[in-house]
Motif scaffolding. Structure first.
Motif, mmCIF file in Angstrom:
data_model
loop_
_atom_site.group_PDB
_atom_site.id
_atom_site.type_symbol
_atom_site.label_atom_id
_atom_site.label_comp_id
_atom_site.label_asym_id
_atom_site.label_seq_id
_atom_site.Cartn_x
_atom_site.Cartn_y
_atom_site.Cartn_z
ATOM 1 N N GLY A 121 0.747 -1.254 0.000
ATOM 2 C CA GLY A 121 0.000 0.000 0.000
ATOM 3 C C GLY A 121 0.775 1.299 0.000
ATOM 4 O O GLY A 121 0.166 2.368 0.018
ATOM 5 N N TRP A 122 2.085 1.262 -0.025
ATOM 6 C CA TRP A 122 2.868 2.497 0.025
ATOM 7 C C TRP A 122 2.959 3.148 -1.355
ATOM 8 O O TRP A 122 3.149 2.474 -2.363
ATOM 9 C CB TRP A 122 4.271 2.233 0.549
ATOM 10 C CG TRP A 122 4.310 1.877 1.993
ATOM 11 C CD1 TRP A 122 4.470 0.638 2.527
ATOM 12 C CD2 TRP A 122 4.200 2.763 3.103
ATOM 13 N NE1 TRP A 122 4.445 0.701 3.891
ATOM 14 C CE2 TRP A 122 4.295 1.988 4.285
ATOM 15 C CE3 TRP A 122 4.024 4.143 3.221
ATOM 16 C CZ2 TRP A 122 4.222 2.546 5.551
ATOM 17 C CZ3 TRP A 122 3.954 4.698 4.495
ATOM 18 C CH2 TRP A 122 4.053 3.899 5.644
ATOM 19 N N ALA A 123 2.842 4.482 -1.357
ATOM 20 C CA ALA A 123 2.992 5.278 -2.571
ATOM 21 C C ALA A 123 3.888 6.470 -2.246
ATOM 22 O O ALA A 123 4.036 6.861 -1.084
ATOM 23 C CB ALA A 123 1.634 5.761 -3.065
ATOM 24 N N SER A 124 4.462 7.050 -3.262
ATOM 25 C CA SER A 124 5.303 8.233 -3.097
ATOM 26 C C SER A 124 4.435 9.437 -2.740
ATOM 27 O O SER A 124 3.423 9.702 -3.402
ATOM 28 C CB SER A 124 6.057 8.499 -4.404
ATOM 29 O OG SER A 124 6.538 9.819 -4.448
ATOM 30 N N ILE A 125 4.846 10.163 -1.706
ATOM 31 C CA ILE A 125 4.124 11.382 -1.321
ATOM 32 C C ILE A 125 4.099 12.366 -2.479
ATOM 33 O O ILE A 125 3.062 12.967 -2.774
ATOM 34 C CB ILE A 125 4.741 12.016 -0.049
ATOM 35 C CG1 ILE A 125 4.369 11.168 1.174
ATOM 36 C CG2 ILE A 125 4.284 13.467 0.131
ATOM 37 C CD1 ILE A 125 4.973 11.643 2.490
ATOM 38 N N SER A 126 5.208 12.516 -3.175
ATOM 39 C CA SER A 126 5.247 13.479 -4.290
ATOM 40 C C SER A 126 4.273 13.069 -5.398
ATOM 41 O O SER A 126 3.631 13.931 -6.007
ATOM 42 C CB SER A 126 6.669 13.637 -4.835
ATOM 43 O OG SER A 126 7.166 12.415 -5.329
ATOM 44 N N ARG B 86 -6.555 6.847 9.388
ATOM 45 C CA ARG B 86 -6.444 5.910 8.269
ATOM 46 C C ARG B 86 -5.144 6.064 7.491
ATOM 47 O O ARG B 86 -4.763 5.161 6.761
ATOM 48 C CB ARG B 86 -7.600 6.113 7.296
ATOM 49 C CG ARG B 86 -8.885 5.518 7.749
ATOM 50 C CD ARG B 86 -9.890 5.547 6.593
ATOM 51 N NE ARG B 86 -11.130 4.956 6.999
ATOM 52 C CZ ARG B 86 -12.284 5.592 6.995
ATOM 53 N NH1 ARG B 86 -12.360 6.841 6.595
ATOM 54 N NH2 ARG B 86 -13.376 4.968 7.378
ATOM 55 N N LEU B 87 -4.515 7.226 7.583
ATOM 56 C CA LEU B 87 -3.337 7.508 6.767
ATOM 57 C C LEU B 87 -2.062 7.407 7.584
ATOM 58 O O LEU B 87 -2.002 7.850 8.720
ATOM 59 C CB LEU B 87 -3.466 8.903 6.145
ATOM 60 C CG LEU B 87 -4.721 9.113 5.302
ATOM 61 C CD1 LEU B 87 -4.863 10.573 4.916
ATOM 62 C CD2 LEU B 87 -4.691 8.216 4.071
ATOM 63 N N GLN B 88 -1.036 6.836 6.957
ATOM 64 C CA GLN B 88 0.252 6.642 7.608
ATOM 65 C C GLN B 88 1.333 7.183 6.682
ATOM 66 O O GLN B 88 1.442 6.757 5.538
ATOM 67 C CB GLN B 88 0.460 5.149 7.861
ATOM 68 C CG GLN B 88 1.761 4.789 8.514
ATOM 69 C CD GLN B 88 1.919 3.273 8.654
ATOM 70 O OE1 GLN B 88 1.185 2.484 8.058
ATOM 71 N NE2 GLN B 88 2.898 2.868 9.431
ATOM 72 N N ALA B 89 2.114 8.140 7.167
ATOM 73 C CA ALA B 89 3.222 8.695 6.394
ATOM 74 C C ALA B 89 4.538 8.251 7.028
ATOM 75 O O ALA B 89 4.645 8.147 8.246
ATOM 76 C CB ALA B 89 3.140 10.219 6.350
ATOM 77 N N ASP B 90 5.512 7.986 6.176
ATOM 78 C CA ASP B 90 6.825 7.532 6.630
ATOM 79 C C ASP B 90 7.864 8.076 5.661
ATOM 80 O O ASP B 90 8.081 7.508 4.584
ATOM 81 C CB ASP B 90 6.854 6.000 6.669
ATOM 82 C CG ASP B 90 8.188 5.449 7.151
ATOM 83 O OD1 ASP B 90 8.948 6.195 7.791
ATOM 84 O OD2 ASP B 90 8.470 4.269 6.868
ATOM 85 N N GLY B 91 8.475 9.195 6.028
ATOM 86 C CA GLY B 91 9.481 9.810 5.160
ATOM 87 C C GLY B 91 8.877 10.311 3.864
ATOM 88 O O GLY B 91 8.034 11.193 3.857
ATOM 89 N N ALA C 203 -2.603 4.153 3.094
ATOM 90 C CA ALA C 203 -3.774 3.980 3.939
ATOM 91 C C ALA C 203 -3.479 2.775 4.818
ATOM 92 O O ALA C 203 -2.952 1.768 4.344
ATOM 93 C CB ALA C 203 -5.014 3.741 3.091
ATOM 94 N N CYS C 204 -3.778 2.865 6.089
ATOM 95 C CA CYS C 204 -3.467 1.788 7.034
ATOM 96 C C CYS C 204 -4.249 0.514 6.747
ATOM 97 O O CYS C 204 -3.735 -0.588 6.928
ATOM 98 C CB CYS C 204 -3.774 2.230 8.465
ATOM 99 S SG CYS C 204 -2.706 3.529 9.053
ATOM 100 N N GLN C 205 -5.512 0.644 6.314
ATOM 101 C CA GLN C 205 -6.390 -0.494 6.075
ATOM 102 C C GLN C 205 -7.601 -0.021 5.309
ATOM 103 O O GLN C 205 -7.748 1.153 5.048
ATOM 104 C CB GLN C 205 -6.799 -1.183 7.369
ATOM 105 C CG GLN C 205 -7.158 -0.317 8.544
ATOM 106 C CD GLN C 205 -8.375 0.585 8.423
ATOM 107 O OE1 GLN C 205 -8.273 1.733 8.768
ATOM 108 N NE2 GLN C 205 -9.515 0.118 7.954
#
Length: 174
Positions: A27-32, A56-61, A66-68
């Motif tokens: 589920g990870w996507a680039s913030i940009s 619901r949203l999780q940011a990492d760097g 979306a968490c689920q």
């Protein structure tokens, strides 16, 4: 929930595939990429993540997810990858699933299935707001003893399905 938060959640949970957003199987996507696709600023995205009512949203760097709550169809996420990114838990008490009265006959015949989503949402207690819809008429008590149960980063409990024999209690919500 803000308009930005809804738009980001919808993209990351349901429409990434059709919108052409590159996303990992968990589920990870680039913030940009998300900022460009939704025409947001970085500040608006950060505020949407911070203020999301259900976390619901999780940011990492440089990435976000979306968490689920992901759709199965048309999305690049897989159940296996999501489960590998979550914590496996072994609850020693009943878990709860909220639904409406009209759904009860089908649930009593077939159990709970994720339908078009990756997982069934469960809550750790009757009064929990985690993993629970707003218009709940009935709470189903679930014996999770034989289920693979996972905790998403926002605390929601998830499983692939709940067989009929695992639903051990039905309580009306007043």
């Amino acid at each position: 929930m803000s308009r930005d938060s809804r738009a980001i959640s919808r993209l990351l949970r349901h429409t990434a595939g059709e919108r052409g957003l590159t996303m990992s199987a968990d589920g990870w996507a680039s913030i940009s990429d998300v900022i460009k696709l939704l025409d947001l600023t970085e500040d608006r995205l950060e505020q949407a993540v911070r203020d999301n009512d259900k976390q619901r949203l999780q940011a990492d760097g440089e990435r976000i997810r979306a968490c689920q709550g992901h759709s199965l169809q048309g999305m690049p996420v897989t159940r296996e990858a999501l489960e590998n990114s979550w914590e496996r838990v072994y609850p020693q008490h009943l878990l709860w699933h909220g639904t409406n009265r009209a759904a009860l006959p089908a649930i009593e015949r077939e159990g709970l299935h994720a339908g078009r989503r990756t997982h069934v949402h469960l809550a750790p207690s009757k009064d929990s707001h985690l993993g629970r819809r707003t218009r709940v008429e009935v709470l189903l008590g679930v014996d999770s003893g034989n289920l693979a149960v996972f905790r998403a980063p926002n605390g929601v409990l998830l499983t692939r399905e709940v067989p009929v024999d695992a639903i051990v209690k039905v309580d009306a919500v007043h």
